[in-house]
Design a protein around this motif. Sequence first.
Motif, PDB file in Angstrom:
ATOM      1  N   GLY A 332       3.672  30.602  46.344  1.00 42.86           N
ATOM      2  CA  GLY A 332       2.486  30.036  45.704  1.00 42.86           C
ATOM      3  C   GLY A 332       1.989  28.836  46.482  1.00 42.86           C
ATOM      4  N   TYR A 333       0.875  28.248  46.036  1.00 41.35           N
ATOM      5  CA  TYR A 333       0.267  27.164  46.804  1.00 41.35           C
ATOM      6  C   TYR A 333      -0.097  25.969  45.925  1.00 41.35           C
ATOM      7  CZ  TYR A 333       0.153  30.369  50.730  1.00 41.35           C
ATOM      8  OH  TYR A 333       0.519  31.218  51.729  1.00 41.35           O
ATOM      9  N   ASP A 334       0.707  25.690  44.910  1.00 45.85           N
ATOM     10  CA  ASP A 334       0.535  24.455  44.166  1.00 45.85           C
ATOM     11  C   ASP A 334       0.881  23.281  45.078  1.00 45.85           C
ATOM     12  OD1 ASP A 334      -0.096  25.957  41.997  1.00 45.85           O
ATOM     13  OD2 ASP A 334       1.757  25.580  40.884  1.00 45.85           O
ATOM     14  N   VAL A 335       0.019  22.257  45.122  1.00 47.80           N
ATOM     15  CA  VAL A 335       0.279  21.050  45.902  1.00 47.80           C
ATOM     16  C   VAL A 335       0.671  19.944  44.929  1.00 47.80           C
ATOM     17  CG1 VAL A 335      -0.662  19.334  47.494  1.00 47.80           C
ATOM     18  CG2 VAL A 335      -1.357  21.738  47.685  1.00 47.80           C
ATOM     19  N   THR A 336       1.882  19.442  45.076  1.00 44.11           N
ATOM     20  CA  THR A 336       2.433  18.470  44.135  1.00 44.11           C
ATOM     21  C   THR A 336       2.700  17.147  44.833  1.00 44.11           C
ATOM     22  OG1 THR A 336       3.517  20.264  42.925  1.00 44.11           O
ATOM     23  CG2 THR A 336       4.285  18.020  42.492  1.00 44.11           C
ATOM     24  N   PHE A 337       2.217  16.070  44.243  1.00 41.30           N
ATOM     25  CA  PHE A 337       2.518  14.718  44.709  1.00 41.30           C
ATOM     26  C   PHE A 337       3.550  14.112  43.766  1.00 41.30           C
ATOM     27  CE2 PHE A 337      -1.488  15.645  46.632  1.00 41.30           C
ATOM     28  CZ  PHE A 337      -1.557  14.897  47.800  1.00 41.30           C
ATOM     29  N   GLU A 338       4.682  13.664  44.312  1.00 45.35           N
ATOM     30  CA  GLU A 338       5.743  13.066  43.506  1.00 45.35           C
ATOM     31  C   GLU A 338       5.997  11.630  43.946  1.00 45.35           C
ATOM     32  OE1 GLU A 338       9.277  15.405  43.756  1.00 45.35           O
ATOM     33  OE2 GLU A 338       8.534  17.000  42.442  1.00 45.35           O
ATOM     34  N   ASP A 339       5.513  10.673  43.167  1.00 46.39           N
ATOM     35  CA  ASP A 339       5.753   9.238  43.428  1.00 46.39           C
ATOM     36  C   ASP A 339       5.474   8.864  44.878  1.00 46.39           C
ATOM     37  OD1 ASP A 339       6.599   8.695  40.786  1.00 46.39           O
ATOM     38  OD2 ASP A 339       8.589   9.486  41.243  1.00 46.39           O
ATOM     39  N   VAL A 340       4.331   9.280  45.379  1.00 50.18           N
ATOM     40  CA  VAL A 340       3.986   9.067  46.789  1.00 50.18           C
ATOM     41  C   VAL A 340       3.454   7.653  47.010  1.00 50.18           C
ATOM     42  CG1 VAL A 340       2.438   9.765  48.660  1.00 50.18           C
ATOM     43  CG2 VAL A 340       3.534  11.504  47.223  1.00 50.18           C
ATOM     44  N   THR A 341       4.049   6.984  47.972  1.00 54.33           N
ATOM     45  CA  THR A 341       3.602   5.647  48.392  1.00 54.33           C
ATOM     46  C   THR A 341       3.402   5.676  49.907  1.00 54.33           C
ATOM     47  OG1 THR A 341       4.783   4.536  46.600  1.00 54.33           O
ATOM     48  CG2 THR A 341       4.186   3.197  48.510  1.00 54.33           C
ATOM     49  N   PHE A 342       2.312   5.053  50.362  1.00 59.29           N
ATOM     50  CA  PHE A 342       2.006   5.117  51.788  1.00 59.29           C
ATOM     51  C   PHE A 342       1.174   3.913  52.204  1.00 59.29           C
ATOM     52  CE2 PHE A 342      -1.063   6.253  55.128  1.00 59.29           C
ATOM     53  CZ  PHE A 342      -0.191   6.554  56.153  1.00 59.29           C
ATOM     54  N   SER A 343       1.499   3.375  53.387  1.00 59.40           N
ATOM     55  CA  SER A 343       0.688   2.335  54.022  1.00 59.40           C
ATOM     56  C   SER A 343       0.492   2.712  55.481  1.00 59.40           C
ATOM     57  CB  SER A 343       1.360   0.962  53.917  1.00 59.40           C
ATOM     58  OG  SER A 343       2.623   0.980  54.562  1.00 59.40           O
TER      59      SER A 343
END
Length: 579
Positions: A332-343
């Motif tokens: 499948g192609y569900d895109v999941t973000f889990e507690d994403v932090t980025f700088s």
Amino acid sequence: MSMKEKYALTDEGAKNVRLGAFWTVVVNIVAMFGVGFFFILMDQLVRALTQGEPLPDMLPYAIGLVVFAIVLWTAHWFQYDYTYGKTYRESGKQRIGLAERLRELPLSFFGKRDLADLTETIMTDATTMEHVYSHVLPYLYGTCISTGIVAACLLVFNWQLALAALWSVPVAFATLFWSRRFSAPLMRKTRSHALDMTENTQEMLECVREIRATNQVDAYLGQADSLIDRHEKSLFKSEVGMGIPVQFTQVIMRFGIATTILAGSLMLADGSIGFMVMFGFLLVVSRIYAPFDQSMLMLAELFMATEVAAPRMKALYDEPVATGSKTFKPCGYDVTFEDVTFSYGDGDEPVVSNVSFVASEGEVTALVGPSGSGKSTLTKLAARFWDADSGRVLVDGVDVTTIDPETLLKDYSVVFQDVLLFDDTVMGNIRLGRRDATDEEVLAAAKAAMCDDFVRKLPQGYDTMIGENGSKLSGGERQRISIARALLKGSPIVLLDEATASLDVENESQVQQALSNLLAGKTVIVIAHRMRTVMSADKIVVLDEGRVVEEGSPDNLLAENGLFARMVNLQGQSSAWTL
């Protein structure tokens, strides 16, 4: 440090440099045999003239001369092939290798490096090293080795005259290497000033419209003049700083001829040696010093390469690449973000913090929020253009950081806000979405993206060259070609970042309808500032200062009367504004 690491060579390149040095040694030794051949002939002629011996038979010498010429030509041919032919092929491979390395690097690398700097590395530094590989390394190493062999022979033959002739060579080289501590900083400063000049030129070319529109032409030209003058002065200092030691070392080497004559004369006077020995040494000495004149100039170029060009090229090869599995076949192609932090940089404030949501397959998920809230960043993290500092981005439960970026992107179609087109035909630009697409498929994608009407009006239709970055097209036309490219690719995950921002109202409505029909069943993540373009989305994720503040369907978010509702109301009020 090995030759390969020191000079940023490939394995084959290092091998060819060694073979080039070997054949340079052969050429120099063969040339020395020529000197010996001439010495023997002169010795017999002198004996014939001074001691009454018969003149030598010239036929063996003539045959020997022919053989010598054939051997010398053969040695030169192999030397040329390894120092030039194979070296230029190595240079081509190296440029391709640099391009391949850049292709494998994560986009975070390009965010930290100036593009003018990278261009200088690929073009200027690679050209500098090409000349070093072909003209410097084989000749320099070969000359040093062959001179060492000849020096050993001279020491065995007559060590006093050998020392008198050769003492100046190590002294000259030691002097040149000692001067490197002063010339190296000048070389690095010259390279830095050249880069500043290139960056300024590139900026002027890219921003020429803005510069003219804001009447800043004189200011920018003045800055360019200042940078050129600064580079010229630093270049002059660098060349003088290297040129004076080179000339000084050549003078030192010439003292070897004087000491050879002086020592030879004294030994000739007391009968220690004969005239022909003295003559032979002078012949050999004149042959030894000639290659070193060019070697000294080559050392200056080699210092420049090892101090600046080679380290910059090696730094690119040392950059860590984005790696991962070459196989990616999700169910499948569900895109999941889990507690994403980025700088975007070490020590910078996070652009997104602890973001969690799911973009489901078969649904349109819209990201909205004020400018700078992290919407575009999230789409780039989804496609692994960058890797999250913490948390995970998953496709069907698989962490995208475990998948090779090129493998991952086969399942993504992307239309970003900043459209990039190539100086190619309309057909060629659209076909970038899928190289093996037929003309009929390209035309179908163009029609779906509302490109057909304006393309038919171009001089050669779909075969019209559109200029650098589509300079012959309007902003809306460029954006529609970019959409057609994404539609042609037909990937199961679609990322649209302000994909309709440059379209007029009529075309925007038509393209949205085409997108709605063609994107059915795919995982779609849309970024839009116009609230009316996301009112039909299945889910809306509202971001503010890098965090998810609201999530749900448009109707539910309007009912909650939060940030989304406020943005919708503000845009409704602004639509009634007139001059």
